[in-house]
Design a protein around this motif. Structure first.
Motif, PDB file in Angstrom:
ATOM      1  N   SER A  24      25.435  27.935  49.262  1.00 48.18           N
ATOM      2  CA  SER A  24      26.392  27.975  48.161  1.00 48.18           C
ATOM      3  C   SER A  24      26.167  29.239  47.339  1.00 48.18           C
ATOM      4  O   SER A  24      25.151  29.389  46.657  1.00 48.18           O
ATOM      5  CB  SER A  24      26.233  26.734  47.277  1.00 48.18           C
ATOM      6  N   ASP A  26      27.943  32.286  44.651  1.00 48.56           N
ATOM      7  CA  ASP A  26      28.918  32.497  43.584  1.00 48.56           C
ATOM      8  C   ASP A  26      29.962  33.510  44.060  1.00 48.56           C
ATOM      9  O   ASP A  26      29.661  34.700  44.229  1.00 48.56           O
ATOM     10  CB  ASP A  26      28.188  33.001  42.346  1.00 48.56           C
ATOM     11  N   ALA A  27      31.193  33.040  44.251  1.00 49.55           N
ATOM     12  CA  ALA A  27      32.252  33.898  44.790  1.00 49.55           C
ATOM     13  C   ALA A  27      32.711  34.966  43.816  1.00 49.55           C
ATOM     14  O   ALA A  27      33.433  35.890  44.204  1.00 49.55           O
ATOM     15  CB  ALA A  27      33.449  33.035  45.204  1.00 49.55           C
ATOM     16  N   ARG A  62      31.833  42.160  49.680  1.00 51.23           N
ATOM     17  CA  ARG A  62      32.966  41.247  49.727  1.00 51.23           C
ATOM     18  C   ARG A  62      34.242  41.975  49.314  1.00 51.23           C
ATOM     19  O   ARG A  62      34.316  42.595  48.261  1.00 51.23           O
ATOM     20  CB  ARG A  62      32.723  40.038  48.825  1.00 51.23           C
ATOM     21  N   TRP A  81      30.978  28.903  54.719  1.00 49.35           N
ATOM     22  CA  TRP A  81      30.320  29.150  53.435  1.00 49.35           C
ATOM     23  C   TRP A  81      30.017  30.623  53.161  1.00 49.35           C
ATOM     24  O   TRP A  81      29.951  31.039  52.001  1.00 49.35           O
ATOM     25  CB  TRP A  81      29.012  28.354  53.339  1.00 49.35           C
ATOM     26  N   ASN A  84      31.649  33.524  50.519  1.00 52.58           N
ATOM     27  CA  ASN A  84      31.454  33.619  49.071  1.00 52.58           C
ATOM     28  C   ASN A  84      30.290  34.532  48.693  1.00 52.58           C
ATOM     29  O   ASN A  84      30.093  34.819  47.509  1.00 52.58           O
ATOM     30  CB  ASN A  84      31.218  32.236  48.463  1.00 52.58           C
ATOM     31  N   SER A  85      29.516  34.981  49.668  1.00 56.18           N
ATOM     32  CA  SER A  85      28.382  35.852  49.356  1.00 56.18           C
ATOM     33  C   SER A  85      28.881  37.224  48.905  1.00 56.18           C
ATOM     34  O   SER A  85      29.981  37.651  49.244  1.00 56.18           O
ATOM     35  CB  SER A  85      27.469  35.989  50.573  1.00 56.18           C
ATOM     36  N   SER A  86      28.050  37.921  48.164  1.00 60.78           N
ATOM     37  CA  SER A  86      28.419  39.241  47.651  1.00 60.78           C
ATOM     38  C   SER A  86      28.329  40.309  48.726  1.00 60.78           C
ATOM     39  O   SER A  86      29.114  41.263  48.731  1.00 60.78           O
ATOM     40  CB  SER A  86      27.505  39.618  46.482  1.00 60.78           C
TER      41      SER A  86
END
Length: 202
Positions: A24, A26-27, A62, A81, A84-86
């Protein structure tokens, strides 16, 4: 100490005990240039046989095309999943020297570089998740990886988000207890099957 800190047999450095691999991310989080260079510099200074540094890294932020190409090569479970990673960072290892001699330790050395990147990320308050579930041929083709370089891993990097944001099956894996095989089943002296005399009293 966070709830995800490893329950180690003896004390180890917090950067190691507290490092774990979330899904999980932070998008909305972004990684600045200084942080990015810090991550890559940590990888650059990893040890390698004869200082050959066989690793190369393909770095996607991203929203850019490199990120999308790496993301497209991920397996279906990881695509649920990792978007959403940077950052998505693909590590590739050179398999031969310039004269064609096989470079047998390239994968090992590249793994060391990725490990140092991961520890540096944790030192910066970031998290990483290394993946082997991706289409190597697709990654090689889409990003123009030259012949003689073998894709080894993809690492998602970013800021942690709440586990509740994940689908239920991934959420369960995100919050499951962290475990490792006991020391006595992993490290041996003299011969296989003779564990080192390591005891840990609870």
């Amino acid at each position: 100490m966070s709830p995800r800190t490893a329950n180690t047999a003896v004390a180890v450095h917090p950067l190691l005990a507290e490092r774990w691999s979330p899904r999980s991310f932070d998008a909305a989080h972004t990684i600045g240039d200084e942080e990015l260079v810090s991550l890559l510099e940590a990888a650059r200074w990893a040890p390698s046989a004869y200082n050959r540094q066989p690793w190369r890294f393909l770095v996607g932020r991203r929203g850019d095309s490199t990120y999308e190409q790496i993301f497209g090569a991920l397996g279906s479970t990881n695509r649920r999943w990792a978007g959403n990673s940077s950052l998505l960072v693909a590590a590739v290892a050179g398999e031969r020297l310039d004269d064609g001699t096989p470079l047998y330790g390239a994968a090992y050395d590249t793994g060391l570089a990725v490990a140092q990147l991961s520890v540096q990320a944790h030192a910066l308050g970031l998290h990483t998740h290394q993946m082997g579930g991706f289409d190597r041929d697709r990654l090689r083709t889409s990003l123009g990886v030259p012949d003689g370089y073998q894709p080894q891993s993809v690492t998602a990097i970013g800021a942690l988000a709440a586990a509740d944001l994940l689908p239920p099956d991934l959420r369960d894996r995100e919050t499951a207890a962290r475990e490792r095989r006991p020391l006595a089943e992993t490290f041996f002296a003299e011969r296989w099957g003779t564990p080192l005399p390591v005891r840990h009293e609870d």
